[in-house]
Write an enzyme that holds these catalytic residues in place. Structure first.
Site, PDB file in Angstrom:
ATOM      1  N   ARG A 174      -9.297   4.813   5.729  1.00 41.30           N
ATOM      2  CA  ARG A 174      -9.611   6.116   6.307  1.00 41.30           C
ATOM      3  C   ARG A 174      -8.428   6.632   7.122  1.00 41.30           C
ATOM      4  O   ARG A 174      -8.071   7.813   7.059  1.00 41.30           O
ATOM      5  CB  ARG A 174     -10.864   6.016   7.180  1.00 41.30           C
ATOM      6  CG  ARG A 174     -11.221   7.301   7.909  1.00 41.30           C
ATOM      7  CD  ARG A 174     -12.618   7.234   8.502  1.00 41.30           C
ATOM      8  NE  ARG A 174     -12.774   6.148   9.453  1.00 41.30           N
ATOM      9  CZ  ARG A 174     -12.473   6.257  10.736  1.00 41.30           C
ATOM     10  NH1 ARG A 174     -11.986   7.384  11.215  1.00 41.30           N
ATOM     11  NH2 ARG A 174     -12.665   5.234  11.549  1.00 41.30           N
TER      12      ARG A 174
ATOM     13  N   ASP B 249     -16.772  -1.561 -18.805  1.00 41.66           N
ATOM     14  CA  ASP B 249     -17.466  -0.986 -17.654  1.00 41.66           C
ATOM     15  C   ASP B 249     -16.573   0.005 -16.917  1.00 41.66           C
ATOM     16  O   ASP B 249     -17.053   0.912 -16.239  1.00 41.66           O
ATOM     17  CB  ASP B 249     -17.897  -2.082 -16.682  1.00 41.66           C
ATOM     18  CG  ASP B 249     -19.116  -2.841 -17.168  1.00 41.66           C
ATOM     19  OD1 ASP B 249     -19.751  -2.396 -18.149  1.00 41.66           O
ATOM     20  OD2 ASP B 249     -19.437  -3.889 -16.572  1.00 41.66           O
TER      21      ASP B 249
ATOM     22  N   THR C  80      -4.753  -7.186  -4.155  1.00 38.80           N
ATOM     23  CA  THR C  80      -5.601  -8.212  -3.538  1.00 38.80           C
ATOM     24  C   THR C  80      -6.998  -7.684  -3.221  1.00 38.80           C
ATOM     25  O   THR C  80      -7.773  -8.349  -2.539  1.00 38.80           O
ATOM     26  CB  THR C  80      -4.954  -8.723  -2.229  1.00 38.80           C
ATOM     27  OG1 THR C  80      -4.616  -7.597  -1.404  1.00 38.80           O
ATOM     28  CG2 THR C  80      -3.701  -9.527  -2.526  1.00 38.80           C
TER      29      THR C  80
ATOM     30  N   ASP D 155     -10.635  -3.132   6.605  1.00 38.73           N
ATOM     31  CA  ASP D 155      -9.857  -2.410   5.605  1.00 38.73           C
ATOM     32  C   ASP D 155     -10.410  -1.015   5.342  1.00 38.73           C
ATOM     33  O   ASP D 155      -9.661  -0.097   5.007  1.00 38.73           O
ATOM     34  CB  ASP D 155      -9.816  -3.215   4.303  1.00 38.73           C
ATOM     35  CG  ASP D 155      -8.821  -4.370   4.370  1.00 38.73           C
ATOM     36  OD1 ASP D 155      -7.983  -4.378   5.301  1.00 38.73           O
ATOM     37  OD2 ASP D 155      -8.885  -5.267   3.510  1.00 38.73           O
ATOM     38  N   GLY D 156     -11.728  -0.833   5.472  1.00 42.22           N
ATOM     39  CA  GLY D 156     -12.297   0.491   5.285  1.00 42.22           C
ATOM     40  C   GLY D 156     -11.781   1.481   6.305  1.00 42.22           C
ATOM     41  O   GLY D 156     -11.434   2.626   5.978  1.00 42.22           O
TER      42      GLY D 156
END
Length: 351
Positions: free
Chosen positions: A88, A188, A199, A83-84
């Site tokens: 990109r 936070d 998801t 997924d990274g």
């Protein structure tokens, strides 16, 4: 929302496919090379990114700079990674008509279309233009200072996170929708997610799973010190805002975990629907429910059915290309021939 395939390509024109590859693993590089060779044999021009070209070593590929022009005129941005890598690649495809198509070689790969075992089918679909294109809602972000001036901005496909800059302090926030204050609390951080990102980070923070064809935006507080701090689902046309009091903790904005900005003291972050959606190509007919089952390894039999040795009636015997293993089961007494049970995708430890 979906449309027929063919992306930016028109009959009679030259077809281009841009590759975006996680070059840190040799198996991924080899799969990208073999895929590029097949696309080239089909008469499709393969593009590679300048910072990946040396590692890929694809002869005859068109080398392009990794900027907003990289995908211009391309039909598909084919992603090899997790997924990274997909996120990109989405930065490259966003300002073009190209559709993203992912081959998952990471741990979960929720955004990817297919697993490596089915890449040949995917390549065939590209060659024949037999794919559909989903238009996914994206969000735009404005960072505004205490005087009302826009001092930063970005966009996101998954989520925008407004988080405290100092871990030892609570972040005080005021939440507004369409310019009207809704509530305030210490926390936070606050997540603004799209259905595509429901998801991802938002899901981990306790937000709902939203089907990607539902047009909406999510607001999910993280570790809030308040009774009314539940996840909210709003109109896709709403403007969601989080204001940081000048006497509170400092905050930072992160978009898809890739682009970050500081929020000025007493500043505000506005999140709204982006003018341009992100286009994702789909080949296989798996539903979003199939994707949830395969990616999260969800049980699809009732608790009573678990005691039996055959799959429950909820399971279908058809192949699920999102799953990495298909297991043949022996026939149960009086139930005919053996069936296949599709199990959830196994995790790859080398994302």
């Amino acid at each position: 929302m979906s449309e027929a395939g063919q992306g930016g390509w028109r009959p009679g024109g030259t077809r281009h496919v841009l590759l975006a590859v996680h070059t840190g693993r040799e198996d991924i590089v080899e799969l990208a090379r073999s895929s590029a060779a097949r696309l080239a044999r089909a008469g499709i021009t393969v593009r590679v990114l300048e910072d990946e070209a040396k590692d890929l070593g694809i002869e005859g590929a068109e080398v392009v700079a990794p900027d907003a022009e990289a995908a211009r005129g391309a039909e598909i941005v084919m992603v090899f990674g997790g997924d990274g890598t997909f996120l990109r690649a989405a930065e490259l495809a966003r300002y073009s008509h190209a559709a993203l198509m992912g081959v998952n070689l990471g741990r979960v790969g929720f955004l990817a279309e297919t697993e490596p075992e089915a890449v040949e089918e995917t390549l065939t679909a590209i060659e024949r233009c037999e794919y559909s294109v989903e238009k996914r809602l994206a969000v735009e972000v404005d960072v505004i200072d205490a005087g009302g001036a826009v001092v930063g901005g970005t966009w996101a496909l998954n989520e925008v996170s407004v988080e405290k800059a100092q871990r030892s302090r609570v972040l005080d926030v005021v939440i507004s929708v369409d310019g009207r204050p809704l509530t305030s609390f210490g926390c936070d951080g606050v997540l603004f997610a799209t259905p595509t990102g429901s998801t991802a980070y938002a899901f981990s923070a306790g937000g709902p799973v939203v089907w990607p064809d539902v047009e909406a935006m999510l607001l999910v507080p993280t570790n809030a010190h308040a009774l009314f701090a539940r996840p909210l689902v709003t109109s896709p046309d709403a403007v969601l805002s989080v204001s940081i009091p000048p006497d509170g903790n400092r905050a930072r904005v992160s978009a898809d975990g890739r682009r970050a900005f500081d929020v000025p003291e007493g500043g505000r972050v506005d999140v709204r629907r982006a003018a341009r959606p992100v286009r994702i190509a789909r080949v296989h007919p798996a539903t979003f429910g199939d994707r949830l089952v395969a990616k999260f390894g969800l049980p699809v039999r009732g608790f009573r059915e678990v005691r039996r040795h055959d799959p429950g009636h909820e399971l279908t015997p058809s192949r699920n290309v999102l799953a990495r293993d298909v297991v043949s089961l022996p026939p149960a007494p009086g139930r005919g021939p053996a069936r296949e049970e599709v199990r959830g995708g196994s995790a790859d430890p080398d994302a």
